[in-house]
Scaffold this motif. Structure first.
Motif, mmCIF file in Angstrom:
data_model
loop_
_atom_site.group_PDB
_atom_site.id
_atom_site.type_symbol
_atom_site.label_atom_id
_atom_site.label_comp_id
_atom_site.label_asym_id
_atom_site.label_seq_id
_atom_site.Cartn_x
_atom_site.Cartn_y
_atom_site.Cartn_z
ATOM 1 N N ASP A 305 0.597 -1.328 -0.400
ATOM 2 C CA ASP A 305 -0.222 0.060 -0.012
ATOM 3 C C ASP A 305 0.953 1.344 -0.282
ATOM 4 O O ASP A 305 1.965 0.825 -0.067
ATOM 5 C CB ASP A 305 -1.029 -0.195 1.352
ATOM 6 C CG ASP A 305 0.049 0.249 2.824
ATOM 7 O OD1 ASP A 305 0.929 0.911 2.728
ATOM 8 O OD2 ASP A 305 -1.071 -0.167 3.231
ATOM 9 N N LYS A 306 0.334 2.560 -0.055
ATOM 10 C CA LYS A 306 0.584 3.123 -0.231
ATOM 11 C C LYS A 306 1.866 3.465 1.092
ATOM 12 O O LYS A 306 2.173 4.580 1.026
ATOM 13 C CB LYS A 306 -0.006 4.815 -0.373
ATOM 14 C CG LYS A 306 -1.086 4.825 1.336
ATOM 15 C CD LYS A 306 -2.044 6.061 0.202
ATOM 16 C CE LYS A 306 -3.093 6.506 1.645
ATOM 17 N NZ LYS A 306 -4.205 6.539 1.171
ATOM 18 N N ILE A 351 -8.662 -2.864 -4.291
ATOM 19 C CA ILE A 351 -8.722 -2.239 -3.868
ATOM 20 C C ILE A 351 -8.401 -0.464 -4.016
ATOM 21 O O ILE A 351 -7.570 -0.049 -5.287
ATOM 22 C CB ILE A 351 -6.713 -2.491 -3.432
ATOM 23 C CG1 ILE A 351 -6.084 -3.896 -3.361
ATOM 24 C CG2 ILE A 351 -6.138 -1.552 -2.592
ATOM 25 C CD1 ILE A 351 -7.419 -3.987 -1.782
ATOM 26 N N GLU A 353 -7.344 2.281 -4.061
ATOM 27 C CA GLU A 353 -5.905 3.458 -3.679
ATOM 28 C C GLU A 353 -4.717 2.871 -4.431
ATOM 29 O O GLU A 353 -4.679 1.814 -4.539
ATOM 30 C CB GLU A 353 -5.464 3.629 -1.241
ATOM 31 C CG GLU A 353 -5.236 2.440 -1.374
ATOM 32 C CD GLU A 353 -4.904 2.312 -0.104
ATOM 33 O OE1 GLU A 353 -5.104 3.247 0.802
ATOM 34 O OE2 GLU A 353 -3.952 1.551 0.707
ATOM 35 N N VAL A 355 -1.503 1.812 -5.618
ATOM 36 C CA VAL A 355 -0.204 0.649 -4.269
ATOM 37 C C VAL A 355 0.807 0.914 -5.051
ATOM 38 O O VAL A 355 1.471 2.346 -6.255
ATOM 39 C CB VAL A 355 -1.232 -0.454 -4.526
ATOM 40 C CG1 VAL A 355 -2.156 0.087 -4.177
ATOM 41 C CG2 VAL A 355 -0.538 -1.105 -6.149
#
Length: 467
Positions: A305-306, A351, A353, A355
């Protein structure tokens, strides 16, 4: 074409239906269809009571009403026919050819939009080396440099990003040592729609099916074809957004059904039964906005993730016993209500958001790269887990980026080394099962100002990344 044939069929049915109605509604030559003599309007019949005799004015009024209704019905039918024919002509590719995401007609040759092909015995994909893609935003703000570098440059001075994909399928030790050797039953396919959007597929053939290597190879390529078509038709790239969870679950389920149907047709063409081509399947669609995933069977997938944390992307379908799973060829999941150990089959997720990286693999690589579980000695029970090893993936991503930059390695160079790593590295060389491992990571490029300062040095040493 099938859709147009269906519309024409509907039109024919409407015409037959309207003709049938007209037959029963329109007046016939005889008002009275009984065997009794007809009554002359205005004159009483000898054989009929007076209440059944139609007067001349009543006859004319009823005839006028029927004629008016017939006229209105005919006009409506003509209008409906014209609308349907107009839609058929307007939607016809002959008059209004569809265009792909690059703005080209679909029947034009385009080397960037070719389907993936089998490259060697390890079933790796042959990627195009040409590098020139267009999106709706890039066409407005991009320009080509006169130095001969075909790299597109954004004028907003933001960092450009693109995906670097490592992928390979190699046979396990047990297959290599068999007599005769068993072919690698794993397959994979990767297709890059543009710098930011792409599709990755991993299929693992059933060890109990002698021709599962054919099934996994076919299913991986067919999945790329069908998912790519849907992404283009739904205009997700142009709209710059992913579908909602409910829509993606429906779309992915229908697409997997279509993959199964095509696999069944392929089996019939080879005179095989469908279960002889049994395989699992994992599909990941990656984009700047997040990930779409769907799968049937075991294997693993994860993402970074970020915030830099590695997380699981799917929950593998495993049975009560070891090496027990479900395949896309099975009929059990078609009813859309199957659960295997509380995991829906197929399992689809989003997901929502951006990545930094993602991975998907067959079960031959999961022990080395995932925490799959541990044995609780007190309860004498195995506790399953599903967590990517951060050190494993971060180490590979970091070393790959460094070697790519320092040694000017091409995409083919990187993937040759990746195949060698899966075949001979200490972690994998004794693995009995076939091994497929795909890792995608974002590569951030310098902005336009920095690029202009260095383009003279880079124009002759440009690396080739998967497109």
């Amino acid at each position: 074409m099938k859709r147009y044939i269906k519309l024409i069929g509907v039109l024919i049915v409407l015409l037959i239906f309207s003709a049938s109605i007209a037959y029963y509604v329109l007046p016939h030559n005889e008002i009275n269809t009984t065997s009794q003599p007809r009554s002359v309007p205005g004159q009483q019949s000898r054989n009929q009571p007076s209440e059944y005799v139609l007067k001349e004015n009543d006859f004319r009024r009823i005839t006028g009403i029927i004629n008016n209704a017939n006229s209105i019905f005919s006009n409506v039918l003509y209008i409906l026919t014209g609308v349907i024919l107009g839609l058929l002509i307007f939607k016809s590719p002959k008059f209004f050819p569809e265009r792909n995401v690059y703005g080209r007609r679909k029947n034009q040759s385009d080397t960037r939009n070719k389907s993936v092909t089998i490259k060697n015995k390890n079933y790796t994909d042959k990627a195009s080396t040409k590098k020139k893609t267009y999106t709706e935003e890039d066409e407005k703000v991009s320009k080509k440099k006169s130095s001969g570098d075909e790299r597109e440059i954004s004028l907003d001075n933001k960092q450009k990003t693109e995906w670097l994909i490592l992928r390979s399928s190699v046979p396990g030790v047990s297959h290599l040592n068999s007599d005769p050797p068993v072919p690698c039953q794993d397959s994979h396919s990767v297709f890059q729609l543009n710098n930011n959007w792409g599709i990755a597929v991993v299929c693992d053939g059933a060890g109990s099916a002698n021709n599962s290597h054919r099934g996994s190879s076919f299913a991986s390529k067919k999945a790329i074809e069908l998912f790519k078509k849907t992404i283009i038709e739904k205009r997700w790239i142009e709209n710059k957004k992913l579908p909602c969870k409910k829509e993606w679950r429906r779309i992915s389920f229908d697409l997997l059904l279509e993959v199964r149907s095509e696999l069944n047709d392929y089996a019939k063409s080879l005179q095989f039964k469908l279960n002889e081509l049994a395989c699992t399947i994992i599909v990941v669609v990656y984009s700047p906005h997040g990930l779409l995933t769907t799968h049937i069977g075991d294997g693993r997938a994860g993402y970074k993730d970020k915030d830099g944390n590695w997380r699981p992307l799917i929950e593998p379908h495993k049975g009560e016993e070891a090496n027990q799973t479900i395949f896309i060829s099975s009929e059990l999941w078609i009813d859309d209500d199957l659960n295997l150990n509380n995991v829906s089959v197929p399992e689809s997720s989003i997901i929502e958001e951006p990545v930094e990286a993602f991975t998907l693999m067959s079960d031959g690589c999961e022990r080395q790269s995932f925490q799959t579980g541990y044995m609780d000695e007190e309860k004498e029970k195995f506790i399953p887990q599903n967590l990517p090893y951060p050190k494993f993936f971060d180490g590979i991503v970091k070393s790959t980026k460094e070697k790519r930059k320092a040694q000017n390695l091409t995409d083919n160079d990187l993937n040759e080394r990746w195949s060698d790593f899966l075949q001979h590295h200490e972690l994998f060389k004794n693995e009995p099962d076939d091994k497929t491992l795909i890792i995608g990571t974002l590569i951030k490029e310098k902005n336009e100002k920095d690029f202009n300062n260095e383009q003279g040095d880079r124009s002759n040493n440009r690396s080739t990344i998967i497109r």
